[in-house]
Enzyme design. Sequence first.
Site, PDB file in Angstrom:
ATOM      1  N   GLY A  72       0.838  -1.193   0.000  1.00 37.69           N
ATOM      2  CA  GLY A  72       0.000   0.000   0.000  1.00 37.69           C
ATOM      3  C   GLY A  72       0.877   1.249   0.000  1.00 37.69           C
ATOM      4  O   GLY A  72       0.569   2.242  -0.661  1.00 37.69           O
ATOM      5  N   THR A  73       1.968   1.187   0.744  1.00 39.27           N
ATOM      6  CA  THR A  73       2.892   2.329   0.812  1.00 39.27           C
ATOM      7  C   THR A  73       3.421   2.671  -0.576  1.00 39.27           C
ATOM      8  O   THR A  73       3.437   3.835  -0.984  1.00 39.27           O
ATOM      9  CB  THR A  73       4.072   1.984   1.751  1.00 39.27           C
ATOM     10  OG1 THR A  73       3.544   1.688   3.044  1.00 39.27           O
ATOM     11  CG2 THR A  73       5.065   3.130   1.850  1.00 39.27           C
ATOM     12  N   ASN A 152      -7.050   4.587   9.450  1.00 43.57           N
ATOM     13  CA  ASN A 152      -6.525   3.359  10.058  1.00 43.57           C
ATOM     14  C   ASN A 152      -6.577   3.371  11.584  1.00 43.57           C
ATOM     15  O   ASN A 152      -6.638   2.316  12.204  1.00 43.57           O
ATOM     16  CB  ASN A 152      -5.078   3.117   9.590  1.00 43.57           C
ATOM     17  CG  ASN A 152      -4.229   4.361   9.640  1.00 43.57           C
ATOM     18  OD1 ASN A 152      -4.579   5.407   9.087  1.00 43.57           O
ATOM     19  ND2 ASN A 152      -3.110   4.271  10.309  1.00 43.57           N
ATOM     20  N   GLN A 180      -7.404   0.654   3.987  1.00 39.83           N
ATOM     21  CA  GLN A 180      -8.246   0.107   5.065  1.00 39.83           C
ATOM     22  C   GLN A 180      -9.679  -0.171   4.593  1.00 39.83           C
ATOM     23  O   GLN A 180     -10.437  -0.831   5.299  1.00 39.83           O
ATOM     24  CB  GLN A 180      -8.289   1.075   6.253  1.00 39.83           C
ATOM     25  CG  GLN A 180      -6.972   1.236   6.987  1.00 39.83           C
ATOM     26  CD  GLN A 180      -6.587   0.010   7.821  1.00 39.83           C
ATOM     27  OE1 GLN A 180      -7.391  -0.877   8.097  1.00 39.83           O
ATOM     28  NE2 GLN A 180      -5.327  -0.050   8.221  1.00 39.83           N
ATOM     29  N   SER A 200      -3.922  -2.783  -0.455  1.00 38.38           N
ATOM     30  CA  SER A 200      -2.872  -3.666   0.040  1.00 38.38           C
ATOM     31  C   SER A 200      -3.495  -4.996   0.457  1.00 38.38           C
ATOM     32  O   SER A 200      -4.498  -5.007   1.176  1.00 38.38           O
ATOM     33  CB  SER A 200      -2.193  -2.989   1.238  1.00 38.38           C
ATOM     34  OG  SER A 200      -1.188  -3.808   1.766  1.00 38.38           O
ATOM     35  N   HIS A 202      -2.539  -7.395   2.509  1.00 33.10           N
ATOM     36  CA  HIS A 202      -2.450  -7.968   3.867  1.00 33.10           C
ATOM     37  C   HIS A 202      -3.489  -7.412   4.841  1.00 33.10           C
ATOM     38  O   HIS A 202      -3.650  -7.930   5.940  1.00 33.10           O
ATOM     39  CB  HIS A 202      -1.031  -7.835   4.431  1.00 33.10           C
ATOM     40  CG  HIS A 202      -0.644  -6.484   4.933  1.00 33.10           C
ATOM     41  ND1 HIS A 202      -0.665  -6.156   6.269  1.00 33.10           N
ATOM     42  CD2 HIS A 202      -0.198  -5.378   4.294  1.00 33.10           C
ATOM     43  CE1 HIS A 202      -0.239  -4.910   6.422  1.00 33.10           C
ATOM     44  NE2 HIS A 202       0.043  -4.411   5.233  1.00 33.10           N
ATOM     45  N   THR A 238      10.456  -8.294 -11.864  1.00 29.83           N
ATOM     46  CA  THR A 238       9.787  -9.575 -12.099  1.00 29.83           C
ATOM     47  C   THR A 238       8.684  -9.728 -11.061  1.00 29.83           C
ATOM     48  O   THR A 238       8.899  -9.481  -9.871  1.00 29.83           O
ATOM     49  CB  THR A 238      10.800 -10.729 -11.986  1.00 29.83           C
ATOM     50  OG1 THR A 238      11.820 -10.491 -12.963  1.00 29.83           O
ATOM     51  CG2 THR A 238      10.138 -12.076 -12.248  1.00 29.83           C
ATOM     52  N   CYS A 328       2.146   1.167  12.770  1.00 32.18           N
ATOM     53  CA  CYS A 328       3.257   1.917  12.199  1.00 32.18           C
ATOM     54  C   CYS A 328       3.810   2.912  13.202  1.00 32.18           C
ATOM     55  O   CYS A 328       4.912   3.397  13.055  1.00 32.18           O
ATOM     56  CB  CYS A 328       2.816   2.654  10.954  1.00 32.18           C
ATOM     57  SG  CYS A 328       1.952   1.587   9.803  1.00 32.18           S
TER      58      CYS A 328
HETATM   59  N1  PLP Z   1      -2.435   3.374   4.124  1.00 35.17           N
HETATM   60  C1  PLP Z   1      -3.156   3.041   5.194  1.00 35.17           C
HETATM   61  C2  PLP Z   1      -4.422   3.776   5.503  1.00 35.17           C
HETATM   62  C3  PLP Z   1      -2.736   1.993   6.020  1.00 35.17           C
HETATM   63  O1  PLP Z   1      -3.465   1.655   7.103  1.00 35.17           O
HETATM   64  C4  PLP Z   1      -1.531   1.315   5.703  1.00 35.17           C
HETATM   65  C5  PLP Z   1      -1.013   0.251   6.596  1.00 35.17           C
HETATM   66  O2  PLP Z   1      -1.190   0.302   7.802  1.00 35.17           O
HETATM   67  C6  PLP Z   1      -0.830   1.701   4.561  1.00 35.17           C
HETATM   68  C7  PLP Z   1      -1.306   2.739   3.792  1.00 35.17           C
HETATM   69  C8  PLP Z   1       0.426   1.016   4.161  1.00 35.17           C
HETATM   70  O3  PLP Z   1       0.161  -0.237   3.570  1.00 35.17           O
HETATM   71  P1  PLP Z   1       1.315  -1.357   3.519  1.00 35.17           P
HETATM   72  O4  PLP Z   1       1.443  -1.907   4.888  1.00 35.17           O
HETATM   73  O5  PLP Z   1       0.839  -2.360   2.527  1.00 35.17           O
HETATM   74  O6  PLP Z   1       2.544  -0.657   3.032  1.00 35.17           O
END
Ligand code: PLP
Length: 392
Positions: A72-73, A152, A180, A200, A202, A238, A328
């Site tokens: 997601g990042t 989040n 989220q 994302s 996970h 890849t 985080c």
């Molecule tokens: N954006 C939000 C709102 C999130 O809650 C998170 C992860 O906690 C992310 C981005 C980042 O996603 P990833 O963990 O896949 O890098």
Amino acid sequence: MSDRIYFDNSATTPLDPRVTKAMEPYFAGIFGNPSSLHWAGREARAAIDQARQQVADLFNAHPKEIIFTASGTESDNLALIGVIEGLGQRENHLITSAIEHPAILETTRYLERQGVEVTYLDVDGDGLVDPNDLQKALRPTTRLVSIMAANNVVGTLQPITELARITHEHGALFHTDAVQAVGKIPLNVKTQPIDLLSLSAHKLHGPKGVGALYVRSGVSIKPLVHGGGQERGLRSATENVAGLVGLGQTAEIARAEMSDEASRLVQLRDQLIETITTILPNTYLIGHRYRRLPGHVCLGLAGQEGEAIKLLLALDEAGIAISTGSACSAHQGSEPSYILRAMGFDLIRARGSLRITLGRFNTAAEVDRFLIVLPQIAADLRPITSRHFVAA
Ligand code: PLP
């Protein structure tokens, strides 16, 4: 039934066994490089094509509009930096909110260092962005607005359809960090004027290190990762074939089960909110009461500095995993949450929040057990930590 309870599904989720099963062949027999022209490559390519279709179907996109990434990042970075660099304009203004995830806020700070002007919209006490504030913040040089679909930490859902409409009327692009929200609330890029959307796997019972960015057809972005030209040149490397198969399966399950799952989780969520705030009178709900993620509970502990972390550790000893905020920011210890500060909480209250987030594998029995254990643990803590903490 295991004694342990996992109530931290906003941090990450356990893999769905159906996802694990779908991925397994790609760790063993099916190993080809999707760029190879032979049979082994074709097998891997077919798997990725299917995953792209499954992800696109979750929010009514076209498969060509999906770019796979490693998180997601990365999707957030690609959306913001990719759009701004793709425009090639001299003056650029970007609007976001003060309560975004660091994946957005650190990227906007990077862009500020590159000369981009950024406005951070305030939120109200529930964590909501006011569409009028967006309207007022727009400038002739505003190219991009990025507002998260769901927060989040507090779980509040933003009015993204309206925010996207205002953005479009102004002629700018709208991105939403939906990490989220995807698979938990309905999203539809045909009816919502969203140009870019990050997700994302996970957070949705899929594998870690796998994400995607939706980019509406016709929107041009520049890549961050340069190399062999995979993902239409927008994200070389890849492909993580097994991971992408997992993401695809995750999306397909979410599409089929989202509505039933959300109703079930809303019931459990509301049971938690109502029971805890009644039996522990010093607790209060943080975030909007109704405009919130189905399984998301965020609670404040009135005037109890340090109480949240003590409660978290005591619950952990009892085998119950919850959070005091986003994973985080765990390394920052008891730093006040910038999200709660932006919502108008004072320094003490911004340190005292608990996040309880439910997922697919949580049961009503676990919620019942938690509601018995929590007041006991809170009462045990009371003599040490606070004379105000009254557990009924
Ligand atoms: N954006 C939000 C709102 C999130 O809650 C998170 C992860 O906690 C992310 C981005 C980042 O996603 P990833 O963990 O896949 O890098």
